[in-house]
Scaffold this motif. Structure first.
Motif, PDB file in Angstrom:
ATOM      1  N   ALA A 179      10.447   3.417  11.271  1.00 53.70           N
ATOM      2  CA  ALA A 179       9.084   3.860  12.011  1.00 53.70           C
ATOM      3  C   ALA A 179       8.399   4.603  11.050  1.00 53.70           C
ATOM      4  CB  ALA A 179       9.413   4.592  13.356  1.00 53.70           C
ATOM      5  N   VAL A 180       8.872   5.388  10.152  1.00 55.17           N
ATOM      6  CA  VAL A 180       7.927   6.213   9.325  1.00 55.17           C
ATOM      7  C   VAL A 180       7.981   5.882   8.000  1.00 55.17           C
ATOM      8  CG1 VAL A 180       8.107   8.597   8.396  1.00 55.17           C
ATOM      9  CG2 VAL A 180       8.781   8.337  10.655  1.00 55.17           C
ATOM     10  N   HIS A 181       9.166   5.615   7.252  1.00 51.72           N
ATOM     11  CA  HIS A 181       9.211   5.274   5.659  1.00 51.72           C
ATOM     12  C   HIS A 181       8.798   3.912   5.475  1.00 51.72           C
ATOM     13  CE1 HIS A 181      10.090   9.489   5.122  1.00 51.72           C
ATOM     14  NE2 HIS A 181      11.078   9.371   5.949  1.00 51.72           N
ATOM     15  N   ILE A 182       9.696   2.891   6.142  1.00 53.36           N
ATOM     16  CA  ILE A 182       9.172   1.660   5.619  1.00 53.36           C
ATOM     17  C   ILE A 182       7.599   1.224   6.165  1.00 53.36           C
ATOM     18  CG2 ILE A 182       9.722  -0.836   6.393  1.00 53.36           C
ATOM     19  CD1 ILE A 182      12.639   0.200   6.264  1.00 53.36           C
ATOM     20  N   ASN A 183       7.401   1.854   7.250  1.00 50.45           N
ATOM     21  CA  ASN A 183       6.193   1.673   7.928  1.00 50.45           C
ATOM     22  C   ASN A 183       5.186   2.236   7.040  1.00 50.45           C
ATOM     23  OD1 ASN A 183       4.322   1.012   9.862  1.00 50.45           O
ATOM     24  ND2 ASN A 183       4.720   2.715  11.239  1.00 50.45           N
ATOM     25  N   ALA A 184       5.374   3.478   6.390  1.00 49.64           N
ATOM     26  CA  ALA A 184       4.224   3.923   5.623  1.00 49.64           C
ATOM     27  C   ALA A 184       4.333   3.161   4.209  1.00 49.64           C
ATOM     28  CB  ALA A 184       4.569   5.508   5.519  1.00 49.64           C
ATOM     29  N   GLY A 185       5.299   2.904   3.854  1.00 48.43           N
ATOM     30  CA  GLY A 185       5.375   2.221   2.343  1.00 48.43           C
ATOM     31  C   GLY A 185       4.933   0.801   2.413  1.00 48.43           C
ATOM     32  N   ALA A 186       5.162   0.221   3.388  1.00 47.87           N
ATOM     33  CA  ALA A 186       4.529  -1.033   3.469  1.00 47.87           C
ATOM     34  C   ALA A 186       3.130  -1.118   3.710  1.00 47.87           C
ATOM     35  CB  ALA A 186       5.134  -1.946   4.862  1.00 47.87           C
ATOM     36  N   ALA A 187       2.627  -0.200   4.668  1.00 46.57           N
ATOM     37  CA  ALA A 187       1.272   0.134   4.771  1.00 46.57           C
ATOM     38  C   ALA A 187       0.440   0.334   3.430  1.00 46.57           C
ATOM     39  CB  ALA A 187       0.893   1.362   5.930  1.00 46.57           C
ATOM     40  N   ALA A 188       1.221   1.290   2.665  1.00 44.18           N
ATOM     41  CA  ALA A 188       0.500   1.499   1.224  1.00 44.18           C
ATOM     42  C   ALA A 188       0.278   0.449   0.485  1.00 44.18           C
ATOM     43  CB  ALA A 188       1.527   2.696   0.637  1.00 44.18           C
ATOM     44  N   LEU A 189       1.145  -0.403   0.352  1.00 47.91           N
ATOM     45  CA  LEU A 189       1.196  -1.670  -0.438  1.00 47.91           C
ATOM     46  C   LEU A 189       0.323  -2.424   0.031  1.00 47.91           C
ATOM     47  CD1 LEU A 189       2.672  -3.395  -2.677  1.00 47.91           C
ATOM     48  CD2 LEU A 189       3.853  -4.308  -0.910  1.00 47.91           C
TER      49      LEU A 189
END
Length: 446
Positions: A179-189
């Motif tokens: 919910a936090v880290h994969i979510n943010a990392g994928a959004a950044a990409l």
């Protein structure tokens, strides 16, 4: 009547100890956003320092208001189709009793919602590190508002909301790996693929301007992460929160060592930036897994994350995407590693009786983790890219080339992080000092 009395006796009652503990944890998680600001702020060049700080700080304002107005209701309200929640009584938080307990716990609903508010604030701030040096502040602020509404709030419901599809599937995410880290990392990409590279990427030196600031930020993140992780059990009556606290420290230490060893072998030096980045990679990886694994398992999770994240940060040069401060390499990769390793290292003696492959449980949990990981990753990547594309084609996401080269701090904030005009003392004088007059009586003839 007897059964009613029994039910009343078994019903949870407010615990002052757990309530106090969770308020402290909420404050610790709030501290992580300024800590992240310092961590990112030290990693950029001088001319982008203030912008980097502001990209995190503005999330404190925007997400707080949206969470009160409708965010909490969307994330934790009554489920609709496993995709989103809603509770009209929670809109504006105007119909919540002061002593009303959060579902099945011993803490007030207000305490749970403020704890989760801090998670919602931090998550979009994580994205900002990938976009350093080149994004308009107004566009970034609007992106935050849109992103938390259509990405974070629904994904939080999927993972933690009663009835969310990942929650019902049995995906384990103790404190935010998906919910936090994969979510943010994928959004950044997704965003950086839309807005493109910085001017001078792979050509100009773009080294951190203040490694002490980076280390300070990493230390604040590490400190705050104990509230982030241990607090996610919403109390410690059964010891699971304490296990998570221990595993947070253990995994982070192992990740620092793993990153530094990789760095020494690969690049020939132990760097402070590597130590700080290694710590964050370990914190990210243990976030979903810490309630399910043993301390020995936490060492394995941290060490694996430290090595693989250190290797992953170099992929941007190979594939040509400009992830300025390695959000993809640390948060996306670290979140994936920590989430998937639950399928191997879960002991069945922590937050649940689920056992991983190495403890006799087969691969059943691993496949559930895969569903959660790649479902969130794909949704966040695609929707974040769409939001960025729409903003880029309407109001524009990037500052002009001249503003980027001259410095985004001055262009967007009319300030600079450091005032060098006073360096050396004399340069700061506002009145002229008369030159010394020679004493004629001491003149020596040639």
């Amino acid at each position: 009547m007897a059964s009613a009395i029994t039910l009343a006796a078994d019903a949870p009652t407010l615990s002052s100890a757990n309530t106090g503990f969770m308020l402290i944890c909420s404050a610790l998680v709030m501290l992580m956003t300024p800590g992240l600001a310092f961590f990112y702020g030290g990693m950029v060049r001088v001319k982008s320092t203030l912008n980097m700080l502001m990209m995190s700080f503005i999330s404190l304002g925007i997400v707080t208001i949206l969470w009160v107005v409708y965010g909490f209701s969307l994330a934790f309200g009554t489920d609709s189709g496993g995709l989103i929640g809603w509770n009209s009584d929670w809109v504006g938080l105007s119909n919540i009793g002061l002593t009303e307990l959060w579902d099945g716990t011993t803490i007030p609903l207000f305490v749970f919602l403020v704890f989760q508010m801090m998670f919602a604030i931090l998550t979009p701030a994580l994205i900002s590190g990938a976009l350093a040096d080149r994004v308009k502040f107004t566009a970034w602020a609007l992106f935050i508002a849109l992103w938390v509404t259509v990405v974070y709030f629904p994904v939080a419901h999927w993972v933690w909301g009663s009835g969310g599809w990942a929650f019902d599937l049995g995906v384990i995410d103790f404190a935010g790996g998906t919910a936090v880290h994969i979510n943010a990392g994928a959004a950044a990409l997704g965003v950086i693929l839309v807005i493109g590279k910085r001017i001078g990427f792979k050509k100009d030196p773009m080294r951190p301007h203040s490694l002490p600031l980076v280390m300070l930020g990493a230390a604040l993140l590490w400190f705050g992460w104990f509230g982030f992780n241990a607090g996610s059990w919403l109390g410690n009556d059964d010891g699971v929160g304490a296990l998570m606290f221990v595993n947070t420290q253990v995994a982070t230490g192992a990740a620092v060592l793993g990153w530094l060893i990789y760095e020494k072998i690969r690049h020939g030096a132990f760097t402070t930036l590597g130590a700080a980045s290694g710590a964050v990679s370990g914190l990210v990886a243990i976030t979903p897994a810490g309630g399910a694994v043993s301390p020995l398992g936490a060492i394995a999770v941290g060490a694996i994350a430290g090595v693989l994240c250190a290797a992953a940060v170099g992929l941007k040069y190979k594939f040509g995407y400009d992830d300025s401060l390695d959000v993809v390499g640390v948060h996306l990769v670290g979140g994936v590693i920590g989430s998937l390793l639950i399928g191997f290292f879960a002991t069945g003696k922590g937050q649940s009786d689920v056992e991983g492959l190495f403890y006799g449980g087969g691969l059943d949990q691993f496949w559930k983790q895969c569903a959660g990981v790649f479902g969130v990753l794909a949704y966040s990547l695609v929707v974040s890219a769409i939001i960025a594309f729409l903003l880029h084609k309407t109001i524009g996401m990037r500052v002009s080339e001249d503003e980027e080269v001259a410095g985004i701090d001055q262009a967007e904030h009319a300030e600079t992080a450091y005032d060098f005009s006073g360096a050396g003392g004399g340069a700061a004088r506002t009145t002229a000092v008369p030159a010394p007059v020679a004493d004629a009586s001491k003149k020596v003839d040639a």
